[in-house]
Motif scaffolding. Structure first.
Motif, mmCIF file in Angstrom:
data_model
loop_
_atom_site.group_PDB
_atom_site.id
_atom_site.type_symbol
_atom_site.label_atom_id
_atom_site.label_comp_id
_atom_site.label_asym_id
_atom_site.label_seq_id
_atom_site.Cartn_x
_atom_site.Cartn_y
_atom_site.Cartn_z
ATOM 1 N N GLY A 46 11.558 0.187 -5.548
ATOM 2 C CA GLY A 46 12.570 0.523 -4.552
ATOM 3 C C GLY A 46 11.996 1.337 -3.405
ATOM 4 O O GLY A 46 12.332 1.113 -2.243
ATOM 5 N N VAL A 47 11.085 2.272 -3.738
ATOM 6 C CA VAL A 47 10.485 3.114 -2.698
ATOM 7 C C VAL A 47 9.651 2.266 -1.736
ATOM 8 O O VAL A 47 9.636 2.489 -0.525
ATOM 9 C CB VAL A 47 9.610 4.215 -3.350
ATOM 10 C CG1 VAL A 47 8.662 4.822 -2.342
ATOM 11 C CG2 VAL A 47 10.480 5.287 -3.953
ATOM 12 N N VAL A 68 5.884 -5.864 1.817
ATOM 13 C CA VAL A 68 6.243 -4.598 1.181
ATOM 14 C C VAL A 68 4.971 -3.886 0.716
ATOM 15 O O VAL A 68 3.887 -4.454 0.719
ATOM 16 C CB VAL A 68 7.212 -4.826 0.002
ATOM 17 C CG1 VAL A 68 8.470 -5.501 0.473
ATOM 18 C CG2 VAL A 68 6.557 -5.635 -1.091
ATOM 19 N N ASP A 69 5.124 -2.628 0.287
ATOM 20 C CA ASP A 69 3.988 -1.784 -0.066
ATOM 21 C C ASP A 69 3.283 -2.299 -1.329
ATOM 22 O O ASP A 69 3.889 -2.346 -2.402
ATOM 23 C CB ASP A 69 4.496 -0.356 -0.297
ATOM 24 C CG ASP A 69 3.359 0.625 -0.531
ATOM 25 O OD1 ASP A 69 2.203 0.176 -0.565
ATOM 26 O OD2 ASP A 69 3.649 1.817 -0.666
ATOM 27 N N PRO A 70 2.000 -2.687 -1.241
ATOM 28 C CA PRO A 70 1.295 -3.148 -2.452
ATOM 29 C C PRO A 70 0.916 -2.021 -3.392
ATOM 30 O O PRO A 70 0.693 -2.250 -4.583
ATOM 31 C CB PRO A 70 0.049 -3.840 -1.893
ATOM 32 C CG PRO A 70 -0.194 -3.186 -0.593
ATOM 33 C CD PRO A 70 1.153 -2.793 -0.047
ATOM 34 N N VAL A 71 0.827 -0.781 -2.869
ATOM 35 C CA VAL A 71 0.363 0.325 -3.706
ATOM 36 C C VAL A 71 1.356 0.604 -4.832
ATOM 37 O O VAL A 71 0.979 0.736 -5.998
ATOM 38 C CB VAL A 71 0.133 1.592 -2.864
ATOM 39 C CG1 VAL A 71 -0.331 2.725 -3.755
ATOM 40 C CG2 VAL A 71 -0.882 1.333 -1.774
ATOM 41 N N GLN A 73 3.442 -1.447 -6.078
ATOM 42 C CA GLN A 73 3.447 -2.567 -7.024
ATOM 43 C C GLN A 73 2.293 -2.438 -8.006
ATOM 44 O O GLN A 73 2.446 -2.705 -9.206
ATOM 45 C CB GLN A 73 3.359 -3.888 -6.266
ATOM 46 C CG GLN A 73 4.526 -4.080 -5.322
ATOM 47 C CD GLN A 73 4.843 -5.532 -5.062
ATOM 48 O OE1 GLN A 73 4.165 -6.424 -5.546
ATOM 49 N NE2 GLN A 73 5.888 -5.771 -4.309
ATOM 50 N N ALA A 74 1.132 -2.008 -7.509
ATOM 51 C CA ALA A 74 0.001 -1.775 -8.400
ATOM 52 C C ALA A 74 0.319 -0.647 -9.375
ATOM 53 O O ALA A 74 -0.034 -0.712 -10.562
ATOM 54 C CB ALA A 74 -1.249 -1.440 -7.584
ATOM 55 N N LEU A 75 1.018 0.395 -8.890
ATOM 56 C CA LEU A 75 1.402 1.499 -9.772
ATOM 57 C C LEU A 75 2.370 1.027 -10.850
ATOM 58 O O LEU A 75 2.293 1.450 -12.008
ATOM 59 C CB LEU A 75 2.036 2.623 -8.956
ATOM 60 C CG LEU A 75 1.078 3.478 -8.144
ATOM 61 C CD1 LEU A 75 1.860 4.422 -7.246
ATOM 62 C CD2 LEU A 75 0.168 4.269 -9.044
ATOM 63 N N LEU A 77 2.450 -1.884 -12.139
ATOM 64 C CA LEU A 77 1.626 -2.614 -13.124
ATOM 65 C C LEU A 77 0.975 -1.640 -14.097
ATOM 66 O O LEU A 77 1.018 -1.821 -15.319
ATOM 67 C CB LEU A 77 0.568 -3.430 -12.383
ATOM 68 C CG LEU A 77 -0.433 -4.184 -13.241
ATOM 69 C CD1 LEU A 77 0.277 -5.241 -14.046
ATOM 70 C CD2 LEU A 77 -1.495 -4.819 -12.379
ATOM 71 N N THR A 78 0.411 -0.558 -13.563
ATOM 72 C CA THR A 78 -0.172 0.482 -14.410
ATOM 73 C C THR A 78 0.863 1.017 -15.388
ATOM 74 O O THR A 78 0.602 1.174 -16.585
ATOM 75 C CB THR A 78 -0.697 1.630 -13.532
ATOM 76 O OG1 THR A 78 -1.569 1.088 -12.553
ATOM 77 C CG2 THR A 78 -1.434 2.658 -14.350
ATOM 78 N N VAL A 81 1.521 -1.315 -18.299
ATOM 79 C CA VAL A 81 0.439 -1.323 -19.285
ATOM 80 C C VAL A 81 0.516 -0.068 -20.153
ATOM 81 O O VAL A 81 0.391 -0.120 -21.380
ATOM 82 C CB VAL A 81 -0.927 -1.418 -18.574
ATOM 83 C CG1 VAL A 81 -2.050 -1.270 -19.576
ATOM 84 C CG2 VAL A 81 -1.053 -2.726 -17.836
ATOM 85 N N VAL A 82 0.743 1.079 -19.502
ATOM 86 C CA VAL A 82 0.810 2.324 -20.259
ATOM 87 C C VAL A 82 1.993 2.284 -21.217
ATOM 88 O O VAL A 82 1.903 2.724 -22.365
ATOM 89 C CB VAL A 82 0.898 3.525 -19.299
ATOM 90 C CG1 VAL A 82 1.187 4.794 -20.056
ATOM 91 C CG2 VAL A 82 -0.392 3.669 -18.522
ATOM 92 N N PHE B 31 16.838 2.801 1.059
ATOM 93 C CA PHE B 31 16.272 1.574 0.509
ATOM 94 C C PHE B 31 16.032 0.554 1.622
ATOM 95 O O PHE B 31 16.920 0.265 2.414
ATOM 96 C CB PHE B 31 17.242 1.000 -0.525
ATOM 97 C CG PHE B 31 16.734 -0.244 -1.191
ATOM 98 C CD1 PHE B 31 15.599 -0.194 -1.981
ATOM 99 C CD2 PHE B 31 17.379 -1.448 -1.030
ATOM 100 C CE1 PHE B 31 15.131 -1.329 -2.606
ATOM 101 C CE2 PHE B 31 16.912 -2.594 -1.651
ATOM 102 C CZ PHE B 31 15.783 -2.531 -2.439
ATOM 103 N N GLY B 39 0.823 1.398 2.539
ATOM 104 C CA GLY B 39 1.042 -0.021 2.283
ATOM 105 C C GLY B 39 0.791 -0.860 3.520
ATOM 106 O O GLY B 39 0.127 -1.904 3.459
ATOM 107 N N VAL B 56 -2.189 -6.631 -4.057
ATOM 108 C CA VAL B 56 -1.967 -5.804 -5.245
ATOM 109 C C VAL B 56 -3.225 -5.782 -6.104
ATOM 110 O O VAL B 56 -3.641 -4.727 -6.605
ATOM 111 C CB VAL B 56 -0.758 -6.328 -6.042
ATOM 112 C CG1 VAL B 56 -0.578 -5.513 -7.302
ATOM 113 C CG2 VAL B 56 0.507 -6.273 -5.207
ATOM 114 N N ASN B 60 -5.606 -2.686 -7.130
ATOM 115 C CA ASN B 60 -5.890 -2.392 -8.529
ATOM 116 C C ASN B 60 -7.375 -2.372 -8.841
ATOM 117 O O ASN B 60 -7.839 -1.500 -9.570
ATOM 118 C CB ASN B 60 -5.222 -3.439 -9.425
ATOM 119 C CG ASN B 60 -3.956 -2.924 -10.040
ATOM 120 O OD1 ASN B 60 -3.860 -1.753 -10.371
ATOM 121 N ND2 ASN B 60 -2.979 -3.786 -10.184
ATOM 122 N N GLU B 71 -6.700 3.471 -16.688
ATOM 123 C CA GLU B 71 -5.569 2.768 -17.293
ATOM 124 C C GLU B 71 -6.048 1.838 -18.403
ATOM 125 O O GLU B 71 -5.447 1.747 -19.477
ATOM 126 C CB GLU B 71 -4.878 1.975 -16.180
ATOM 127 C CG GLU B 71 -3.875 0.957 -16.643
ATOM 128 C CD GLU B 71 -3.495 0.019 -15.502
ATOM 129 O OE1 GLU B 71 -3.937 0.240 -14.358
ATOM 130 O OE2 GLU B 71 -2.754 -0.938 -15.765
#
Lengths: 114, 251
Positions: A46-47, A68-71, A73-75, A77-78, A81-82, B31, B39, B56, B60, B71
Protein backbone atom coordinates in the motif's frame (compact mmCIF):
# COMPACT_ATOMS: atom_id res chain seq x y z
CA UNK A 1 -11.09 6.57 -0.03
CA UNK A 2 -7.44 7.44 0.47
CA UNK A 3 -6.69 5.66 3.72
CA UNK A 4 -8.89 2.59 3.23
CA UNK A 5 -5.95 0.17 2.55
CA UNK A 6 -4.27 1.29 5.78
CA UNK A 7 -7.47 0.67 7.71
CA UNK A 8 -7.42 -2.85 6.22
CA UNK A 9 -3.86 -3.17 7.60
CA UNK A 10 -5.03 -2.16 11.08
CA UNK A 11 -7.95 -4.59 10.86
CA UNK A 12 -5.79 -7.58 9.83
CA UNK A 13 -3.29 -6.74 12.59
CA UNK A 14 -6.06 -6.44 15.19
CA UNK A 15 -7.88 -9.68 14.32
CA UNK A 16 -4.56 -11.56 14.20
CA UNK A 17 -3.53 -10.28 17.65
CA UNK A 18 -6.99 -11.02 19.02
CA UNK A 19 -6.62 -14.59 17.74
CA UNK A 20 -3.23 -14.95 19.42
CA UNK A 21 -4.48 -13.61 22.75
CA UNK A 22 -7.60 -15.80 22.85
CA UNK A 23 -6.09 -18.90 21.19
CA UNK A 24 -6.74 -22.29 22.73
CA UNK A 25 -4.60 -24.27 20.28
CA UNK A 26 -0.94 -23.79 19.34
CA UNK A 27 -1.46 -24.46 15.62
CA UNK A 28 -4.28 -21.89 15.61
CA UNK A 29 -1.93 -19.49 17.39
CA UNK A 30 0.77 -19.95 14.73
CA UNK A 31 -1.75 -19.34 11.94
CA UNK A 32 -2.84 -16.17 13.78
CA UNK A 33 0.79 -15.03 13.83
CA UNK A 34 0.84 -15.55 10.05
CA UNK A 35 -2.29 -13.35 9.83
CA UNK A 36 -0.56 -10.63 11.88
CA UNK A 37 2.41 -10.81 9.56
CA UNK A 38 0.25 -10.61 6.45
CA UNK A 39 -0.87 -7.16 7.58
CA UNK A 40 2.68 -6.02 6.85
CA UNK A 41 2.37 -7.20 3.23
CA UNK A 42 -0.68 -5.02 2.73
CA UNK A 43 1.08 -2.11 4.43
CA UNK A 44 4.24 -2.44 2.31
CA UNK A 45 2.39 -2.78 -1.00
CA UNK A 46 0.00 0.00 0.00
CA UNK A 47 2.83 2.41 0.84
CA UNK A 48 4.53 1.81 -2.52
CA UNK A 49 1.41 2.07 -4.67
CA UNK A 50 1.15 4.88 -7.16
CA UNK A 51 -2.24 5.59 -8.71
CA UNK A 52 -2.46 4.41 -12.31
CA UNK A 53 1.10 3.03 -12.38
CA UNK A 54 2.21 -0.33 -13.76
CA UNK A 55 4.07 -3.14 -11.98
CA UNK A 56 7.87 -2.58 -12.00
CA UNK A 57 8.49 -5.15 -14.76
CA UNK A 58 9.59 -3.69 -18.06
CA UNK A 59 9.93 -6.77 -20.27
CA UNK A 60 6.82 -5.92 -22.30
CA UNK A 61 6.03 -2.27 -21.53
CA UNK A 62 7.97 0.90 -22.49
CA UNK A 63 10.79 1.80 -20.09
CA UNK A 64 9.26 5.19 -19.38
CA UNK A 65 5.96 3.79 -18.06
CA UNK A 66 5.31 5.01 -14.51
CA UNK A 67 5.66 2.04 -12.16
CA UNK A 68 5.04 1.40 -8.47
CA UNK A 69 7.89 1.19 -5.95
CA UNK A 70 9.95 -2.02 -6.48
CA UNK A 71 11.71 -1.68 -3.12
CA UNK A 72 8.63 -2.37 -1.01
CA UNK A 73 7.75 -5.30 -3.28
CA UNK A 74 11.18 -6.78 -2.64
CA UNK A 75 10.65 -6.19 1.09
CA UNK A 76 7.29 -7.98 0.91
CA UNK A 77 9.09 -10.95 -0.67
CA UNK A 78 11.58 -10.98 2.20
CA UNK A 79 8.66 -10.81 4.60
CA UNK A 80 6.99 -13.87 3.03
CA UNK A 81 10.19 -15.92 3.22
CA UNK A 82 10.77 -15.01 6.86
CA UNK A 83 7.17 -15.86 7.70
CA UNK A 84 7.51 -19.29 6.07
CA UNK A 85 10.69 -19.91 8.06
CA UNK A 86 9.18 -18.74 11.36
CA UNK A 87 5.98 -20.76 10.84
CA UNK A 88 7.93 -23.92 10.05
CA UNK A 89 10.07 -23.55 13.16
CA UNK A 90 7.08 -22.79 15.42
CA UNK A 91 5.10 -25.74 14.03
CA UNK A 92 8.07 -27.97 14.79
CA UNK A 93 8.05 -26.67 18.37
CA UNK A 94 4.30 -27.36 18.53
CA UNK A 95 4.93 -30.97 17.45
CA UNK A 96 7.44 -31.40 20.26
CA UNK A 97 5.15 -29.67 22.77
CA UNK A 98 2.38 -32.10 21.89
CA UNK A 99 4.74 -35.05 22.29
CA UNK A 100 5.91 -33.91 25.69
CA UNK A 101 2.69 -32.62 27.24
CA UNK A 102 -0.01 -34.40 25.24
CA UNK A 103 -1.89 -31.16 24.66
CA UNK A 104 -1.69 -28.12 22.40
CA UNK A 105 -3.81 -25.83 24.55
CA UNK A 106 -1.62 -22.95 25.81
CA UNK A 107 -3.68 -22.81 29.02
CA UNK A 108 -2.89 -26.42 29.89
CA UNK A 109 0.72 -26.01 28.88
CA UNK A 110 1.13 -23.25 31.42
CA UNK A 111 -0.44 -25.34 34.17
CA UNK A 112 1.89 -28.23 33.38
CA UNK A 113 4.88 -25.93 33.68
CA UNK A 114 3.75 -25.00 37.19
CA UNK B 1 -5.33 -14.41 34.51
CA UNK B 2 -8.62 -15.81 33.28
CA UNK B 3 -9.39 -15.75 29.54
CA UNK B 4 -12.09 -13.14 30.13
CA UNK B 5 -9.74 -10.76 31.94
CA UNK B 6 -7.05 -11.28 29.33
CA UNK B 7 -9.50 -10.46 26.56
CA UNK B 8 -10.54 -7.28 28.38
CA UNK B 9 -6.93 -6.18 28.84
CA UNK B 10 -6.21 -6.92 25.19
CA UNK B 11 -9.24 -5.02 23.89
CA UNK B 12 -8.33 -1.97 25.98
CA UNK B 13 -4.72 -2.06 24.78
CA UNK B 14 -5.70 -2.68 21.17
CA UNK B 15 -8.13 0.25 21.26
CA UNK B 16 -5.25 2.51 22.31
CA UNK B 17 -2.97 1.08 19.61
CA UNK B 18 -5.62 1.56 16.93
CA UNK B 19 -6.23 5.14 18.09
CA UNK B 20 -2.54 5.95 17.66
CA UNK B 21 -2.49 4.08 14.33
CA UNK B 22 -5.41 6.09 12.95
CA UNK B 23 -3.78 9.27 14.24
CA UNK B 24 -0.63 8.31 12.34
CA UNK B 25 -2.63 7.65 9.18
CA UNK B 26 -3.70 11.26 9.04
CA UNK B 27 -0.09 12.27 8.35
CA UNK B 28 0.51 9.73 5.56
CA UNK B 29 0.62 10.83 1.90
CA UNK B 30 -2.47 8.74 1.15
CA UNK B 31 -2.94 5.57 -0.85
CA UNK B 32 -1.79 5.96 -4.47
CA UNK B 33 0.28 9.09 -3.78
CA UNK B 34 3.68 7.43 -3.53
CA UNK B 35 6.13 10.05 -2.23
CA UNK B 36 9.31 8.44 -3.62
CA UNK B 37 12.08 8.87 -4.39
CA UNK B 38 13.84 5.48 -4.17
CA UNK B 39 11.35 3.48 -6.23
CA UNK B 40 11.22 6.10 -8.96
CA UNK B 41 15.01 6.34 -9.11
CA UNK B 42 15.39 2.57 -9.36
CA UNK B 43 12.69 2.31 -12.01
CA UNK B 44 14.49 4.97 -14.03
CA UNK B 45 18.07 3.65 -13.82
CA UNK B 46 17.62 -0.02 -12.85
CA UNK B 47 17.45 -1.43 -16.38
CA UNK B 48 20.44 0.57 -17.59
CA UNK B 49 22.58 -0.38 -14.59
CA UNK B 50 21.71 -4.07 -14.25
CA UNK B 51 20.10 -5.09 -17.58
CA UNK B 52 17.32 -6.73 -15.58
CA UNK B 53 13.79 -5.87 -16.70
CA UNK B 54 12.40 -7.16 -13.40
CA UNK B 55 13.33 -4.33 -11.06
CA UNK B 56 12.17 -6.28 -8.01
CA UNK B 57 14.77 -8.97 -8.78
CA UNK B 58 17.35 -6.26 -9.41
CA UNK B 59 16.60 -4.85 -5.94
CA UNK B 60 16.66 -8.30 -4.32
CA UNK B 61 19.77 -9.73 -5.92
CA UNK B 62 21.81 -6.60 -6.66
CA UNK B 63 20.90 -3.36 -4.87
CA UNK B 64 19.80 -5.12 -1.66
CA UNK B 65 21.74 -8.35 -2.24
CA UNK B 66 23.33 -8.06 1.21
CA UNK B 67 19.89 -8.11 2.87
CA UNK B 68 18.78 -11.00 0.69
CA UNK B 69 21.88 -12.93 1.77
CA UNK B 70 20.75 -12.48 5.36
CA UNK B 71 17.20 -13.45 4.44
CA UNK B 72 18.45 -16.61 2.78
CA UNK B 73 20.42 -17.53 5.86
CA UNK B 74 17.28 -17.01 7.97
CA UNK B 75 15.62 -19.68 5.85
CA UNK B 76 18.72 -21.85 6.09
CA UNK B 77 18.87 -21.48 9.87
CA UNK B 78 15.16 -22.23 10.22
CA UNK B 79 15.41 -25.43 8.17
CA UNK B 80 18.46 -26.49 10.16
CA UNK B 81 16.78 -25.53 13.42
CA UNK B 82 13.80 -27.71 12.55
CA UNK B 83 16.13 -30.64 12.22
CA UNK B 84 17.39 -29.93 15.73
CA UNK B 85 13.94 -29.41 17.24
CA UNK B 86 12.46 -32.49 15.55
CA UNK B 87 15.39 -34.80 16.27
CA UNK B 88 14.49 -38.25 17.45
CA UNK B 89 14.05 -38.19 21.17
CA UNK B 90 14.92 -41.06 23.45
CA UNK B 91 12.39 -43.89 23.39
CA UNK B 92 11.29 -42.92 19.90
CA UNK B 93 11.75 -45.26 17.02
CA UNK B 94 10.76 -45.13 13.39
CA UNK B 95 8.44 -47.57 11.73
CA UNK B 96 6.76 -47.79 8.35
CA UNK B 97 3.45 -45.98 7.99
CA UNK B 98 1.02 -48.79 8.69
CA UNK B 99 -2.33 -48.26 10.28
CA UNK B 100 -2.17 -48.46 14.04
CA UNK B 101 -5.63 -50.03 14.38
CA UNK B 102 -5.47 -53.81 14.07
CA UNK B 103 -8.98 -54.34 12.67
CA UNK B 104 -8.42 -52.04 9.67
CA UNK B 105 -5.98 -52.32 6.82
CA UNK B 106 -3.79 -49.52 5.52
CA UNK B 107 -6.02 -47.75 2.95
CA UNK B 108 -3.15 -46.82 0.59
CA UNK B 109 -3.13 -43.98 -1.92
CA UNK B 110 -6.17 -43.67 -4.17
CA UNK B 111 -5.59 -44.12 -7.88
CA UNK B 112 -7.16 -40.71 -8.64
CA UNK B 113 -4.68 -38.88 -6.39
CA UNK B 114 -1.80 -40.95 -7.74
CA UNK B 115 -2.62 -40.21 -11.42
CA UNK B 116 -3.25 -36.50 -10.78
CA UNK B 117 0.00 -36.13 -8.84
CA UNK B 118 2.08 -37.96 -11.47
CA UNK B 119 0.46 -35.91 -14.26
CA UNK B 120 1.28 -32.61 -12.59
CA UNK B 121 4.81 -33.42 -11.39
CA UNK B 122 6.46 -32.79 -14.79
CA UNK B 123 4.64 -29.51 -15.55
CA UNK B 124 5.35 -28.30 -11.99
CA UNK B 125 9.08 -28.85 -12.50
CA UNK B 126 8.96 -27.00 -15.83
CA UNK B 127 7.04 -24.04 -14.39
CA UNK B 128 9.28 -23.88 -11.32
CA UNK B 129 12.42 -24.03 -13.43
CA UNK B 130 11.04 -21.32 -15.74
CA UNK B 131 10.27 -19.03 -12.81
CA UNK B 132 13.72 -19.58 -11.27
CA UNK B 133 15.62 -18.98 -14.52
CA UNK B 134 13.60 -15.95 -15.72
CA UNK B 135 13.66 -13.97 -12.46
CA UNK B 136 15.77 -11.23 -14.04
CA UNK B 137 13.36 -10.82 -16.99
CA UNK B 138 9.80 -11.27 -15.73
CA UNK B 139 8.07 -11.60 -12.36
CA UNK B 140 9.64 -14.45 -10.42
CA UNK B 141 13.08 -15.47 -9.26
CA UNK B 142 14.75 -17.97 -6.99
CA UNK B 143 12.43 -17.65 -4.00
CA UNK B 144 9.17 -18.00 -5.90
CA UNK B 145 10.41 -20.69 -8.30
CA UNK B 146 12.10 -22.61 -5.50
CA UNK B 147 8.80 -23.00 -3.66
CA UNK B 148 7.15 -24.25 -6.88
CA UNK B 149 9.98 -26.74 -7.42
CA UNK B 150 9.56 -27.98 -3.85
CA UNK B 151 5.89 -28.57 -4.68
CA UNK B 152 7.02 -31.14 -7.24
CA UNK B 153 8.54 -33.17 -4.41
CA UNK B 154 5.27 -32.90 -2.49
CA UNK B 155 3.54 -34.31 -5.59
CA UNK B 156 5.92 -37.27 -5.59
CA UNK B 157 4.97 -37.82 -1.96
CA UNK B 158 1.26 -37.73 -2.89
CA UNK B 159 1.82 -40.11 -5.80
CA UNK B 160 3.53 -42.73 -3.71
CA UNK B 161 4.64 -43.20 -0.20
CA UNK B 162 6.78 -41.11 2.06
CA UNK B 163 9.40 -43.83 1.96
CA UNK B 164 9.55 -43.44 -1.85
CA UNK B 165 10.14 -39.70 -1.38
CA UNK B 166 12.88 -40.49 1.12
CA UNK B 167 14.61 -42.64 -1.48
CA UNK B 168 14.51 -39.87 -4.12
CA UNK B 169 15.45 -37.02 -1.82
CA UNK B 170 17.00 -38.27 1.39
CA UNK B 171 17.24 -35.52 4.01
CA UNK B 172 21.08 -35.57 4.15
CA UNK B 173 21.19 -34.99 0.37
CA UNK B 174 18.62 -32.16 0.60
CA UNK B 175 20.64 -30.70 3.49
CA UNK B 176 23.79 -30.77 1.37
CA UNK B 177 22.06 -29.18 -1.64
CA UNK B 178 20.65 -26.49 0.66
CA UNK B 179 24.11 -25.76 2.01
CA UNK B 180 25.55 -25.55 -1.52
CA UNK B 181 22.82 -23.10 -2.57
CA UNK B 182 23.35 -20.88 0.48
CA UNK B 183 27.15 -21.00 0.26
CA UNK B 184 27.18 -20.23 -3.48
CA UNK B 185 25.36 -16.94 -2.81
CA UNK B 186 28.06 -15.92 -0.36
CA UNK B 187 30.85 -17.17 -2.67
CA UNK B 188 29.49 -15.10 -5.58
CA UNK B 189 29.58 -12.09 -3.26
CA UNK B 190 33.13 -12.79 -2.09
CA UNK B 191 34.44 -13.47 -5.61
CA UNK B 192 33.48 -9.89 -6.51
CA UNK B 193 36.17 -8.85 -4.02
CA UNK B 194 38.69 -10.86 -6.04
CA UNK B 195 38.28 -8.59 -9.07
CA UNK B 196 38.52 -5.46 -6.96
CA UNK B 197 34.80 -4.70 -6.66
CA UNK B 198 32.63 -4.40 -3.55
CA UNK B 199 31.04 -7.40 -1.83
CA UNK B 200 28.15 -8.74 -3.96
CA UNK B 201 28.80 -6.19 -6.71
CA UNK B 202 27.45 -7.20 -10.11
CA UNK B 203 30.79 -7.99 -11.78
CA UNK B 204 29.70 -10.45 -14.49
CA UNK B 205 29.00 -9.34 -18.09
CA UNK B 206 25.49 -7.91 -18.22
CA UNK B 207 24.60 -9.38 -21.64
CA UNK B 208 23.72 -7.50 -24.80
CA UNK B 209 20.01 -6.87 -24.39
CA UNK B 210 18.02 -6.18 -21.23
CA UNK B 211 15.13 -8.65 -21.19
CA UNK B 212 17.09 -11.66 -22.44
CA UNK B 213 17.62 -14.68 -20.23
CA UNK B 214 21.42 -14.46 -20.33
CA UNK B 215 21.43 -10.82 -19.21
CA UNK B 216 21.79 -9.17 -15.80
CA UNK B 217 25.07 -10.83 -14.70
CA UNK B 218 25.13 -12.00 -11.09
CA UNK B 219 21.39 -11.36 -10.66
CA UNK B 220 20.58 -14.42 -12.78
CA UNK B 221 23.29 -16.49 -11.10
CA UNK B 222 22.26 -15.58 -7.54
CA UNK B 223 18.61 -16.18 -8.42
CA UNK B 224 19.56 -19.67 -9.65
CA UNK B 225 21.38 -20.60 -6.44
CA UNK B 226 18.63 -19.10 -4.28
CA UNK B 227 16.18 -21.30 -6.21
CA UNK B 228 18.25 -24.38 -5.35
CA UNK B 229 18.53 -23.36 -1.71
CA UNK B 230 14.80 -22.63 -1.32
CA UNK B 231 13.80 -25.89 -3.03
CA UNK B 232 16.06 -27.91 -0.74
CA UNK B 233 14.99 -25.97 2.36
CA UNK B 234 11.29 -26.65 1.74
CA UNK B 235 12.00 -30.31 0.94
CA UNK B 236 13.88 -30.57 4.24
CA UNK B 237 11.05 -28.86 6.15
CA UNK B 238 8.37 -31.09 4.60
CA UNK B 239 10.46 -34.25 5.11
CA UNK B 240 11.10 -33.42 8.76
CA UNK B 241 7.38 -33.07 9.41
CA UNK B 242 6.51 -36.23 7.44
CA UNK B 243 9.16 -38.15 9.33
CA UNK B 244 7.29 -37.34 12.54
CA UNK B 245 4.30 -39.33 11.26
CA UNK B 246 6.51 -42.43 11.20
CA UNK B 247 7.62 -42.07 14.77
CA UNK B 248 6.04 -44.21 17.41
CA UNK B 249 6.77 -43.68 21.06
CA UNK B 250 7.68 -46.74 22.99
CA UNK B 251 5.78 -47.07 26.21
Amino acid sequence: MQIFPFIVVAWILAVGLYGIVTSRHLVHLIICLAVVQSSTYVLLLGVGYKAGAAAPFFSDIPRSTPAVDPVVQALALTDVVVEAAVSALLLALAVQAHKRFGTLDPEDLRQLQG
Amino acid sequence: MTPGVRRGVFLAGMAAVLAFFLWGLVGLPGFGHYPGPYGDVLNAIGIRQTHATDIVSAVNFDYRAMDTLGEEFILFAAATGMGVVLRHLREERERSAVDEARDRTDPGTSEAVRVAAITFTGPTVVVGWYIVSHGQVSPGGGFQGGVILATAFAMIYLAGEFLALKRISPVPLADAVEAVGAASFAIIGISALGVGAAFLANVLPLGHMPGEVDSAGTIALISFFVGIEVTAAFVVVASEFLEQTLIVRRH
